[in-house]
Design a protein around this motif. Sequence first.
Motif, PDB file in Angstrom:
ATOM      1  N   HIS A 619      40.502  31.771  29.966  1.00 54.88           N
ATOM      2  CA  HIS A 619      40.520  32.221  28.567  1.00 54.88           C
ATOM      3  C   HIS A 619      39.439  33.270  28.294  1.00 54.88           C
ATOM      4  O   HIS A 619      39.740  34.365  27.797  1.00 54.88           O
ATOM      5  N   HIS A 620      38.203  32.930  28.614  1.00 56.11           N
ATOM      6  CA  HIS A 620      37.088  33.810  28.242  1.00 56.11           C
ATOM      7  C   HIS A 620      36.849  34.930  29.254  1.00 56.11           C
ATOM      8  O   HIS A 620      36.472  36.046  28.876  1.00 56.11           O
ATOM      9  N   PHE A 621      37.064  34.658  30.533  1.00 56.07           N
ATOM     10  CA  PHE A 621      36.810  35.667  31.562  1.00 56.07           C
ATOM     11  C   PHE A 621      38.025  36.583  31.728  1.00 56.07           C
ATOM     12  O   PHE A 621      37.884  37.801  31.769  1.00 56.07           O
ATOM     13  N   PHE A 653      46.685  37.079  34.787  1.00 55.11           N
ATOM     14  CA  PHE A 653      45.252  36.868  35.048  1.00 55.11           C
ATOM     15  C   PHE A 653      44.665  38.105  35.734  1.00 55.11           C
ATOM     16  O   PHE A 653      43.635  38.643  35.306  1.00 55.11           O
ATOM     17  N   ARG A 654      45.325  38.560  36.779  1.00 55.88           N
ATOM     18  CA  ARG A 654      44.809  39.699  37.537  1.00 55.88           C
ATOM     19  C   ARG A 654      44.874  40.994  36.711  1.00 55.88           C
ATOM     20  O   ARG A 654      43.925  41.804  36.747  1.00 55.88           O
ATOM     21  N   ASP A 655      45.960  41.177  35.986  1.00 52.12           N
ATOM     22  CA  ASP A 655      46.089  42.398  35.164  1.00 52.12           C
ATOM     23  C   ASP A 655      45.011  42.452  34.091  1.00 52.12           C
ATOM     24  O   ASP A 655      44.407  43.511  33.840  1.00 52.12           O
ATOM     25  N   ASN A 656      44.753  41.317  33.440  1.00 54.24           N
ATOM     26  CA  ASN A 656      43.730  41.270  32.391  1.00 54.24           C
ATOM     27  C   ASN A 656      42.355  41.560  32.963  1.00 54.24           C
ATOM     28  O   ASN A 656      41.539  42.260  32.340  1.00 54.24           O
ATOM     29  N   CYS A 657      42.063  40.977  34.140  1.00 57.15           N
ATOM     30  CA  CYS A 657      40.753  41.206  34.780  1.00 57.15           C
ATOM     31  C   CYS A 657      40.582  42.682  35.143  1.00 57.15           C
ATOM     32  O   CYS A 657      39.493  43.254  34.992  1.00 57.15           O
ATOM     33  N   LYS A 658      41.669  43.271  35.621  1.00 55.84           N
ATOM     34  CA  LYS A 658      41.622  44.700  35.966  1.00 55.84           C
ATOM     35  C   LYS A 658      41.358  45.546  34.724  1.00 55.84           C
ATOM     36  O   LYS A 658      40.557  46.487  34.744  1.00 55.84           O
ATOM     37  N   ALA A 659      42.031  45.166  33.617  1.00 51.34           N
ATOM     38  CA  ALA A 659      41.845  45.898  32.355  1.00 51.34           C
ATOM     39  C   ALA A 659      40.421  45.757  31.829  1.00 51.34           C
ATOM     40  O   ALA A 659      39.899  46.674  31.165  1.00 51.34           O
ATOM     41  N   LYS A 660      39.769  44.618  32.124  1.00 52.33           N
ATOM     42  CA  LYS A 660      38.393  44.395  31.676  1.00 52.33           C
ATOM     43  C   LYS A 660      37.378  45.090  32.570  1.00 52.33           C
ATOM     44  O   LYS A 660      36.182  45.072  32.294  1.00 52.33           O
ATOM     45  N   GLY A 661      37.871  45.659  33.681  1.00 54.15           N
ATOM     46  CA  GLY A 661      36.997  46.430  34.558  1.00 54.15           C
ATOM     47  C   GLY A 661      36.201  45.602  35.555  1.00 54.15           C
ATOM     48  O   GLY A 661      35.203  46.081  36.110  1.00 54.15           O
ATOM     49  N   TYR A 662      36.628  44.373  35.830  1.00 49.16           N
ATOM     50  CA  TYR A 662      35.910  43.539  36.797  1.00 49.16           C
ATOM     51  C   TYR A 662      36.111  44.066  38.213  1.00 49.16           C
ATOM     52  O   TYR A 662      37.176  44.609  38.554  1.00 49.16           O
ATOM     53  N   VAL A 667      37.014  39.224  41.173  1.00 48.23           N
ATOM     54  CA  VAL A 667      38.251  38.604  40.679  1.00 48.23           C
ATOM     55  C   VAL A 667      38.872  37.734  41.766  1.00 48.23           C
ATOM     56  O   VAL A 667      39.313  36.606  41.506  1.00 48.23           O
ATOM     57  N   GLU A 668      38.887  38.247  42.994  1.00 49.50           N
ATOM     58  CA  GLU A 668      39.459  37.489  44.101  1.00 49.50           C
ATOM     59  C   GLU A 668      38.660  36.220  44.364  1.00 49.50           C
ATOM     60  O   GLU A 668      39.218  35.148  44.617  1.00 49.50           O
ATOM     61  N   GLU A 669      37.322  36.332  44.286  1.00 48.01           N
ATOM     62  CA  GLU A 669      36.451  35.170  44.506  1.00 48.01           C
ATOM     63  C   GLU A 669      36.706  34.095  43.446  1.00 48.01           C
ATOM     64  O   GLU A 669      36.807  32.895  43.762  1.00 48.01           O
ATOM     65  N   ILE A 670      36.815  34.521  42.202  1.00 50.60           N
ATOM     66  CA  ILE A 670      37.069  33.573  41.103  1.00 50.60           C
ATOM     67  C   ILE A 670      38.435  32.907  41.294  1.00 50.60           C
ATOM     68  O   ILE A 670      38.576  31.686  41.121  1.00 50.60           O
ATOM     69  N   TRP A 671      39.443  33.694  41.673  1.00 54.00           N
ATOM     70  CA  TRP A 671      40.780  33.131  41.846  1.00 54.00           C
ATOM     71  C   TRP A 671      40.795  32.114  42.995  1.00 54.00           C
ATOM     72  O   TRP A 671      41.431  31.066  42.889  1.00 54.00           O
TER      73      TRP A 671
END
Length: 987
Positions: A619-621, A653-662, A667-671
Amino acid sequence: MYLNCHTWYSMRYGIFSEKQLCELAKQNAVDALAVTDINSTTACLSFIKMAKHYGLKALVGIDFRNEHQQVYVGIAKNNEGYLRLNNFLSYHLKEKIPFPEKAPSFEDCYFIYPFKPEKKWHLSQLTENEFIGVSFKSFQQAKFKDFSTIESKLIALNSLSFRNKKDYNTHRLLRAIDNNTLLSKLPQSQCGFPEDKMHSLEESLTLFEHHPDLLKNTKKLIDSCHVDFEFEQKVNRNLQVFGKSKEEDESTLKELCYANLEKRYVEPSSKVLERVKKELDAIISLGFVSYFLINYDIIQYAKSKKYSFIGRGSGANSAVAYILGITNVDPVELDLYFERFINSSRSSPPDFDLDFSWKDREDITQYIFERHANTALMGTYVTFKHKAVVRELGKVFGLPKENMNRLASGYFQWEQLDDLEKLVLKYGSYIQGFPNYTSVHSGGILILDQPVHQYAATFFPPKGFPTIQIDMNIAEDVGIHKFDILAQRGLSKITDAIQLIKENQPTAQIKDIEDVQQFKTDPKINTLLAKGDCMGVFYIESPAMRGLLTKLQTDNYLNLVAASSIIRPGVSSAGMKEEYIKRHRYPEKRKEAHPVLYEIMPDTYGVMVYQEDVMKVAHHFAGLDLDDADVLRRGMSGKKTSKGQMQKIEAKFRDNCKAKGYDKALVEEIWVQISSFAGYAFPKGHSASYAVESYQSLYLKCYFPLEFMVAAINNGGGFYAIETYLQEIKNCGGFLHLPSVNKSDYPVLIDGKEVYLGLGYLKELEIKTVRLILENRAFYGVYTSLENFIDRLKISVEQIAILIKASAFRFTQKDKHQLLWEAHFLLQKSKNTNSQPKLFSKKEKKFTLPSFSQNFITEYYDQLQVLGLSLINPFLLLKEKVTSSVRVNELKNYQGKQVTLYGYLITAKRTRTSKGESMLFGTFYSEDFEVFDTVHFPKVASHFPIRSKGIYKCTGRIAVEFDYVALIVDSIYKMEVLSNPRFVSKY
C-alpha cells in the motif's frame, strides 16, 4: 451412457480424480455423465464445479452398496433429490445398517437396479422413477435374452472405474489392501470388472442399436436431471440470522459493543470510537453479524463454565472482537490493520481460531451442536503416504517384513531388487497421494443456514458428531466457511496449575489470569523472558525460541509479539530475522533501512515481520489500494484468489514502483522478501494472541514454578520429554519421589514441595489396577504392609512386581527382592477370588529369607524399565568419572576458546543448510544440570552422529552472538555407563 462413474473417493476402489474423469470424457466426446461414488458424495460438488469448465453436463448420485455388492444406483434429479440421497446415505452410515433391497420412494431421484440375468423382472415392481441398468458386460452375457417385456424400464448403466489395464491392476491392489489379504487370495466379488471403462459413442450405439427404448430412456433421464450450486458468485452459506431477524442481530451487536466498550477502553479516544464505528459498518454491510454473534455466544458459554480460551486469527485484528471478549488482543495498541481483518473484496468471514483446553473442547463442540440445527464437523482426507503404501503393498504381495522395511526406508539399490519388490515400488509411487480414508478436520465446525446434507452426506467418527464428506477447499468454493474450535495443552497447563496452587497453597494470592496487562509490566516475568528461561511455557520453550529471546533481550510484550513471528521459517529464510536482531540490538543499524520502509514499519525497524507488513509495503511503498494489498497477502499466504488475479496485482506492484522511480534492484529485493516469507509468517494479531498465553504461563512459572511444572507434566509436557520437566522441578527446589501406593494419584501429585510421580506413569501397570489401588485407599485408608495390600486387592503377581520394582512399597522399609519373594508366597497361598474386602485382617506371616544386595545401579535400571526414565543422576553411572573444563554460567567468558563439556542430551534437532546439507542443533544438561546448547555443522554432524539419549563428551569452541552462547562442536562422543549387573555374565 455413463451413469455409474467412480472417482478415487470410492475409497480403496476408484483410481482417478474428478479432473481426470472430466478429461477422459472430453477425449471420448462424452458430453454427460454421473459421478456416483460408493456410499459417498465426496466428489459431487467439485465434479459439478469442474464439469462446467469442460462443457460437460454433471449428474450426481450414489452407488449404494452392502459389503461392496451393488444394491442400486441413486441419481438426483435436482438439488432436493441430492438432499434426499444424502439424508438416506447418512442415516444408514450413522446407524450402521445395510441398505434395503428396495430403494426408497423419492420423487426427486432416480434409482437404477443392476441387471441380473438370473432374476425375473416384473414391471409392476418398479415405480416411475426406477429402472433396470444394463452394463456392457451384462448385456453381452445376456445377448440372446428376450428384453421385450422390460424394455420400457431398461437403461444404460455402464460402470466407469478404469481407463486401462494399469488402472485395473491398481484397483485390485487397493481392494487387497482394503480386505487385508494377499492379492492371490482376493475374491473377484470384491472387485470391479476390466470392462468397467469408457467406450466410444459409436461402440455404445452399436451395442444397443436394436434397443431404441433403452437409449431413449437413458437420454430422457440425463436430460431431466439438473443439480447446481452457485460457485462463481460470492455466496455465504453460513448461518445468516443468529436471533429472530437480521435487524435484531445488527441491533444486538451494536448494543453489546457499546455496552462493553469502556471495559476495554476506560476513556475511549476518538480514534477508538472511529475504528469501532468503521468496523461495525463493515461487518453489517458485508453480512458478518451472525458470525460475530455466534463466536461471542461460544465464548460466553466457555466463560460460564470457567474454561480458558484464546481467540486468534484475522479476527484478532478486530476492535469489535476485542471489546466483545472474543480475543484479548487490542488492535489499537498494536496498530493492527483493519483491512487484514475485513475489506470490501472479502467474501468470507474473518477467521476466528478459538483455542480451548484439550479437556474442554468436546464440551464446547457438544454445546455448538445442541445450540444450532444445521451443524457438522468439517471432513478431510488422509492420503496414502509413500512409506505406508509400500508396507501395505508389501503385505499384499507377501513380502517378508525386513524387505518391506528396506523398501520403505529407501536404502536399497534398484538393480538388486527382485520383480515383486519392483512392482511394490512401481505401484506404490502410483497410489501415493490417493485418498485412503475420510477423517475429521483438526478443528473445523460448520454452522449453516440450510441442512448440511444439501451439500454432502455425513459420516460418524468415534466421537459421534456428524462429519461432512467434503473438505474445506470445496466447502469454501461453495460458500461454506468453517468455525475453528481447536484444542491445545498450553491452556490446560494454566487452568490445572491454578487449581494445584489453590490446593497446595490455600493462602496464596493468585492474580487474575485474564488481566494480562499486569504481567506485561512485571519486571520478574520480563527477566525470565530476557534470559530465555522459559521451559514449559507455551510456544516459547524450544531451544530456537529461547535462543532468539536471549539475542533480542526480550523484556516486553511487543518484543515478544515480534519474536513469535520472527521465529517462523519464512522470516528466517529470507534473512529478515538476522536483520531485525541487528537493528533491534544496535540502533545505529536502523539507518541501513530504506527510508520509505522504515517509515512504513518503524516498530520493526523497516523489516517485514508480519503478514500485515506485506499489505503495508504494497500500500505505502508500491501504492496499491488496501483491498488489492490484502489480496496480495492472501495469495502469498497460499489462500485462494481469482484466476489471474495475482499476476495482475504483481504487474501493478511493479508498474507502480517503476512510476515512483524506485531502483529496479530494490523493487526485486522487496518482491523476493514478500514472496519468500508471507506464506509462513504469522499475522501480527496471531502472534499477539500467542504472546498473551505465553505471559500467562510465564506468570505461573515465575511465582509458582512447582505447581506449573506439575501441570505441564500432567498435560503431556510440551516440546521436551517428561524427564526434562522433572529435572526442572528439581532445579526449582522441588523434591521428586517415585510412585507410592500410599501417596501417589494417577497423575503427578504435589504436596508442599514434595512431588510424587503418578501411578499412571508406570508403563505396564493397567488402568484398572490403578483404579483399584486408589479406590480402595480412598475408602479404607492407607496400606499398612504388602500383605495388607494383597489382602485388600485382587491383583496379579505381575502387576505387583511392577509396583515393587518402582519402589511403590518403600514405606515397608524392606528390600525390593524380599518384597518380590513375599508377594509370590502370599499370592500362591491366598488365591483370593473374592473382590470384597475382609472385615478382619489376619496376623502377618514372618518369612525368613536370605540377604539381598541392592544398589543405585540396579535401582537406576529398575526405574528405567518400569518408568522409561530414572530419577537417579545419570552422571553417577559413568564408568569414567569426569569434570567439565568450565561451568555453563562461565561460558560467555570463553568466547572463541576451546572447551570440553559433558552433557546429558535433552533434545537434538536436525535441519538442512542452504546447500541442502544436514546439520544439528543440540541441547544438553551439564553436570550441574544447567542447560547449554550446541551447534553441529555438516561435517561434524556426519562424522559424529547422535543416535540416542545419554551423556556426551562435547569439545569445541564457544561462540557468543548477541549474548546467546553456544558450543560449536568439533567432536562429540557418547560416554560409557555402568551396565545393569543383573545382565552381566560372571564368566
